[in-house]
Design a protein around this motif. Structure first.
Motif, PDB file in Angstrom:
ATOM      1  N   ILE A   1      -7.142   8.483  -8.141  1.00 57.15           N
ATOM      2  CA  ILE A   1      -5.767   8.478  -8.639  1.00 57.15           C
ATOM      3  C   ILE A   1      -5.715   7.915 -10.052  1.00 57.15           C
ATOM      4  O   ILE A   1      -4.961   8.397 -10.908  1.00 57.15           O
TER       5      ILE A   1
ATOM      6  N   ALA B   1      -4.979  10.903  -2.816  1.00 59.63           N
ATOM      7  CA  ALA B   1      -3.906   9.947  -2.534  1.00 59.63           C
ATOM      8  C   ALA B   1      -3.765   9.722  -1.036  1.00 59.63           C
ATOM      9  O   ALA B   1      -3.557   8.599  -0.572  1.00 59.63           O
TER      10      ALA B   1
ATOM     11  N   SER C   1      -6.326   7.371   0.152  1.00 58.72           N
ATOM     12  CA  SER C   1      -6.303   6.067  -0.534  1.00 58.72           C
ATOM     13  C   SER C   1      -7.495   5.889  -1.468  1.00 58.72           C
ATOM     14  O   SER C   1      -8.056   4.797  -1.573  1.00 58.72           O
TER      15      SER C   1
ATOM     16  N   THR D   1      -8.474  -1.861 -10.412  1.00 60.33           N
ATOM     17  CA  THR D   1      -9.301  -0.877  -9.721  1.00 60.33           C
ATOM     18  C   THR D   1     -10.771  -0.994 -10.099  1.00 60.33           C
ATOM     19  O   THR D   1     -11.653  -0.815  -9.249  1.00 60.33           O
TER      20      THR D   1
ATOM     21  N   MET E   1      -8.408   5.167  -4.665  1.00 65.29           N
ATOM     22  CA  MET E   1      -7.734   4.613  -5.830  1.00 65.29           C
ATOM     23  C   MET E   1      -8.351   5.090  -7.143  1.00 65.29           C
ATOM     24  O   MET E   1      -7.639   5.419  -8.090  1.00 65.29           O
TER      25      MET E   1
ATOM     26  N   GLN F   1       0.822  -1.204   0.000  1.00 64.09           N
ATOM     27  CA  GLN F   1       0.000   0.000   0.000  1.00 64.09           C
ATOM     28  C   GLN F   1       0.861   1.261   0.000  1.00 64.09           C
ATOM     29  O   GLN F   1       0.472   2.293  -0.561  1.00 64.09           O
TER      30      GLN F   1
ATOM     31  N   MET G   1       0.124   3.895  -4.707  1.00 71.23           N
ATOM     32  CA  MET G   1      -0.300   5.084  -5.432  1.00 71.23           C
ATOM     33  C   MET G   1       0.722   5.496  -6.502  1.00 71.23           C
ATOM     34  O   MET G   1       0.357   5.696  -7.669  1.00 71.23           O
TER      35      MET G   1
END
Length: 443
Positions: free
Chosen positions: A185, A177, A180, A334, A182, A73, A77
């Protein structure tokens, strides 16, 4: 034992140790078996250890697993951002190819996720697993009036759609970011990558491209460090799981667990058939190539955690070009959550059956469509499905009395649906790269 036999036994042991040491999947299987055995010994089925001691032991055993997931983790990112940007930047010379690939990936994800959610709902309505664990003979009241008596669900969904679509584009990528997020991002990285493609002066962008290449290199180095503790992580997480649940807890929900696993198996077969027909790869060859990824996905319950291994497998074992794999895998990890959609469809109807709530066909249809939207973009991390499931129950006014059963076996099913999700990611790589190849060659 005679000396020659002792020498042969020692030689076989050394060969076995050498064989296991050079194969990560063999180490993971060994860790799974040993972890399950230890978890059974300290779990509730044997009674050898008190519940408090078993919980404490499980927490310490799971420590390597927590470190492994946190290491992944930590660099996830920058890894996702760099992979997507570089994958898109590589298509700067052929924007049309990039457009076709993105469109086909979107069609693949939407189609398979919709099929999975519909399959899950159909199986749950047919088998009716909630009837086997009903604890209250009287139906529980809906938490709010039937949605059909208030507002047309489709009209309500249409009214919410503009806000949901607008939120897809992050107003603060750094904040996304830090939280978190996703999907945010991924969307930000797509815009940056498309800007690379649209730029008329590629030379000026060279330093920025080198920065992303350096980010990817550093991220992959940290991932390689994390892979060294994978067997310990698998051993500890498995031991903690079995110690907490016990074998008896699963047997009481055999109908529900069996239905979810059966549905996931059908979805897995669909991916294999699609790879065979559209990807021109035999089922045995495909499954053998992706088995290490599936094994790690089962152990960690995280599509994101296996992303680096998925990209490597797509390139080296499935014949996917590097830029294509770098583009597809982060997006698919994702957004491609067909296994999650199938599980949630079964779980929602299961909880409704436990509560004695009768769902109309329009409501079931809306649940399926809602799960498709909720599953696409859900973070690929353990436990996320429960949060989505809770929100879905609240949206349809379904009492959450049966949610305790779902939570009890969620970890096991989470592991299983993650396997199906990453299989879908790799199937997309094989199918789309093969399709792209045929388009370019005119075959």
């Amino acid at each position: 034992m005679t000396e020659p036999k002792r020498i042969r036994t020692r030689g076989l042991r050394k060969k076995l140790e050498s064989w296991i040491r050079g194969r990560l999947w063999a180490q993971v299987i060994t860790a799974l078996v040993l972890g399950a055995g230890l978890g059974f010994l300290i779990g509730p089925d044997t009674g050898l250890v008190s519940a408090e001691a078993a919980d404490l032991a499980g927490r310490w055993l799971a420590l390597p697993g927590g470190l492994f997931l946190n290491l992944i983790q930590m660099v996830l990112m920058p890894l996702v951002a760099a992979s997507i940007v570089l994958g898109l930047a590589a298509g700067a010379s052929d924007p049309e190819k990039l457009r076709r690939l993105g469109g086909r990936l979107a069609l693949f994800i939407t189609g398979t996720t919709l099929f999975a959610a519909a399959l899950g709902a159909t199986l749950a309505l047919w088998v009716r697993p909630g009837l086997s664990v009903i604890t209250n003979p009287m139906p529980l009241p809906r938490l709010r009036p039937d949605p059909a008596s208030l507002t047309d669900p489709l009209t309500e969904a249409a009214a919410r759609a503009p806000d949901l679509i607008a939120r897809i584009v992050p107003s603060n990528p750094l904040g996304a970011a830090a939280n978190s997020e996703m999907l945010a991002i991924v969307v930000f990285s797509i815009f940056v990558g498309l800007a690379f493609v649209a730029s008329s002066n590629q030379a000026r962008l060279a330093p920025l491209k080198q920065l992303f290449e350096a980010m990817l290199e550093v991220s992959m180095t940290v991932v390689k460090w994390a892979m060294h503790i994978t067997p310990l992580a698998v051993f500890g997480l498995t031991a903690q799981l079995v110690a907490r649940m016990g074998v008896s807890a699963i047997s009481t929900l055999a109908a529900y667990v069996g239905l979810v696993l059966g549905g996931l198996a059908l979805l897995l077969m669909l991916y294999v058939v699609l790879v065979m027909v559209l990807g021109r790869m035999g089922p045995v060859t495909f499954l053998k190539a992706i088995f290490p990824v599936q094994l790690l996905a089962f152990s960690t319950s995280s599509s994101a955690a296996v992303m680096p291994l998925s990209m490597e497998t797509a390139r080296n074992r499935l014949g996917t070009p590097g830029d294509t794999a770098s583009f597809i895998i982060p997006l698919a990890a994702t957004m491609n959550m067909a296994g999650t959609a199938l599980y949630q469809a079964i779980a929602v109807i299961f909880v409704a059956q436990v509560a004695g709530v009768q769902l109309s066909l329009p409501e079931v249809s809306l649940i399926v469509l809602s799960l498709v939207a909720a599953s696409i973009g859900a973070p690929g991390a353990p436990g996320v499905s429960i949060a989505i499931l809770s929100g879905m129950l609240a949206s349809f006014g379904i009492p959450a009395a049966g949610l305790v059963f779902v939570i009890g076996v969620d970890r096991l099913l989470d592991m299983s649906r993650t396997v199906v999700n990453v299989t879908g990611d790799l199937a997309a790589c094989r199918i789309l790269s093969r399709n792209q190849e045929e388009t370019e060659t005119g075959g």
